[in-house]
Write an enzyme that holds these catalytic residues in place. Structure first.
Site, PDB file in Angstrom:
ATOM      1  N   HIS A 114      17.477  86.985  52.089  1.00  0.00           N
ATOM      2  CA  HIS A 114      18.886  87.340  52.316  1.00  0.00           C
ATOM      3  C   HIS A 114      19.040  88.428  53.374  1.00  0.00           C
ATOM      4  O   HIS A 114      20.135  88.632  53.884  1.00  0.00           O
ATOM      5  CB  HIS A 114      19.521  87.804  51.005  1.00  0.00           C
ATOM      6  N   ASP A 139      22.122  93.816  59.343  1.00  0.00           N
ATOM      7  CA  ASP A 139      22.529  93.150  58.097  1.00  0.00           C
ATOM      8  C   ASP A 139      22.085  91.696  58.156  1.00  0.00           C
ATOM      9  O   ASP A 139      22.210  91.061  59.211  1.00  0.00           O
ATOM     10  CB  ASP A 139      24.065  93.200  57.973  1.00  0.00           C
TER      11      ASP A 139
END
Ligand code: GDG
Length: 476
Positions: free
Chosen positions: A153, A360
């Site tokens: 992720h 991110d």
């Protein structure tokens, strides 16, 4: 019938308290369309760990406790102090200890022990995130032969950063035990392929399958999304709730919103600095604009996180001290979580979504902000070029979060943007949202995880180096 097992560090059991975090949001949405067994840590720490099963509708949840030393070494230690900073390109914040690495390996062995008690030979295992890289190897060692997939992720940095992690050669090649390794962006997947090429001598060609013996590993890109239409509907309703109305009415004028877990990867202090520079350069906006930053605490036991808590609240205090009037507070900094409904209503009410992480994996807040906008009068998304979402969101105002003057200029542009441009940009962003909607995500990954004869078209490539010792360069 073959079952799907989802494995992640934490498990969101229905009815238990909500843990805001992107992984839980993604997996909860995936379980709505794919009946699964979800296994992970219960969140409890105990000298006498227990494992228990909860069943809810078509899903089962198996949760296991951690011993205090496992919590310290695996979770607070190796996962959060080594893998999290390094995978976010922050070698300066990594604190490596061999004891933490062995605690990390031990918890992966424990998860494998719990899993093999319930796995049938034709079950499919889908492992999530950096906490569980060694899990496939531990399952193979216990004789599990069926398909195992892994999805990361968070970002994967280039080998020039990854190889600075002590013992990377013990850990990263373990991903080769999976049948499919998925990433958020092509850039992350390419970084992994380059690592394999540099360290293991594998060819750096992502369309080929890599593997050994009768198994082969594939690399793929599967950008996560949100439940777009349901979130849009939620935002329409939420903006009318009494609580959202009360908050919105208390914030007159133009509203900028930021929603970030309190984490250094999210760049919150730099974002405040950018807003400060905007206020200094644009006095005409004084009294007419508010920046609402919602920042639930996370990982407070780790020093860097508690230091950051102080840094963020003192930056907010500094700006309010310098610019406030009796009738106007330029920054409203809230240090606690809100319900998903309230968040949706606040996104809908905000004229600007300010999402500027320093790095991110994807960033769901950017996607939620776009989904919540009224297409007839949408707000503007300002997005860091270093969020995975920037690959899909070319029509956001993309910024370099390390350059507060550039972010301040983007704020000035966003608050003055004409309606026609806002609508055109929002239309493109919403179309991109639908392309990566979370309802297709699980299907795409699980399809790619099927055996090669059912996927068709892929050529097998068996690099000898996958079975042999690490490349000599790895030991230098
Ligand atoms: C990781 C990766 C990747 C936030 N505050 C509250 C709240 N949230 C929700 C948001 C959003 C989620 O948490 C945060 O997701 P992000 O994607 O922005 O960030 P991470 O938690 O770091 O997630 C990330 C993600 O995994 C998925 O793959 O995108 O890159 O780092 O959904 O709305 N939710 C509630 N109250 C809050 O106060 N209810």
């Amino acid at each position: 019938m073959a079952r799907i097992f989802i494995i992640s560090n934490r498990v969101a059991i229905p009815g238990a308290s909500d843990h805001p975090g992107g992984l839980e949001v993604v997996l909860k949405a995936t379980l709505r369309t794919h009946p699964c067994v979800w296994l992970g840590w219960s969140g409890e720490v105990s000298e006498k760990p227990r494992t228990r099963t909860v069943t809810n509708r078509s899903n089962s949840y198996i949760v296991t406790d951690l011993k205090p030393e496992d919590f310290d070494e695996y979770y607070n230690g190796f996962a959060n102090r080594v893998l999290w900073p390094i995978f976010h390109y922050r070698l300066d914040l990594a604190e490596f200890s061999r004891r933490d690495l062995s605690g990390y390996m031990r918890v992966n062995e424990h998860f494998a022990d719990e899993l093999v008690k319930v796995l049938e030979p034709d079950d499919i295992v889908w492992v999530h995130d950096y906490h569980l890289i060694p899990l496939a190897k531990a399952l193979r060692a216990r004789g599990f032969g069926n398909r195992i997939g892994f999805f990361l992720h968070i970002p994967l940095p280039p080998p020039e950063i990854l190889t600075a992690m002590p013992n990377h050669e013990r850990l990263i090649p373990l991903l080769g035990e999976y049948d499919l390794v998925g990433f958020q962006t092509d850039g992350d997947a390419a970084n992994f392929a380059r690592y394999l090429a540099k360290e293991l001598g594998a060819p750096s060609h992502m369309s080929l399958r890599l593997g050994s013996g009768d198994r082969a590993m594939r690399i793929g890109t599967f950008p996560v999304g949100i439940e777009t239409h349901p979130f849009t509907r939620l935002a329409r309703r939420a903006v009318k709730t009494p609580f959202a109305r009360q908050v919105i009415e208390s914030l007159p004028g133009t509203l900028i919103i930021g929603v970030d877990r309190l984490d250094y990867s999210k760049g919150i202090t730099l974002k405040l600095e950018a807003y400060e520079r905007f206020l200094a350069a644009h006095p005409q906006w004084h009294g007419r604009i508010t920046y609402l930053q919602i920042t639930p605490k996370s990982r407070s036991q780790i020093k860097e996180y508690s230091e950051m808590e102080t840094a963020v609240s003192s930056a907010a205090g500094r700006i309010n001290g310098a610019f406030s009037e009796a009738s106007w507070t330029p920054v409203r900094y809230v240090n606690r979580p809100y319900s998903r409904t309230t968040l949706a209503g606040l996104y809908a009410a905000a004229d600007v979504g300010l999402v500027t992480p320093m790095r991110d994996g994807m960033n769901l807040v950017a996607k939620e902000y776009v989904a919540a906008q009224d297409p007839e009068n949408p707000g503007v998304l300002i997005l860091s070029r270093f969020a995975g979402a920037a690959d899909e969101f070319r029509d956001a105002l993309l910024v370099n979060p390390y350059d507060p003057d550039a972010v301040a200029a983007a704020i000035a542009r966003a608050v003055a943007m004409p309606l026609s441009e806002r609508k055109a940009r929002h239309g493109e962003l919403y179309a991109a949202l639908l392309r990566s909607d979370i309802s297709h995500w699980g299907d795409k990954f699980l399809k790619a995880l099927e055996p090669p004869d059912r996927q068709g078209g892929l050529r097998d490539f068996i690099p000898p180096a996958m079975e042999s010792k690490p490349h000599p360069a790895a030991r230098q």
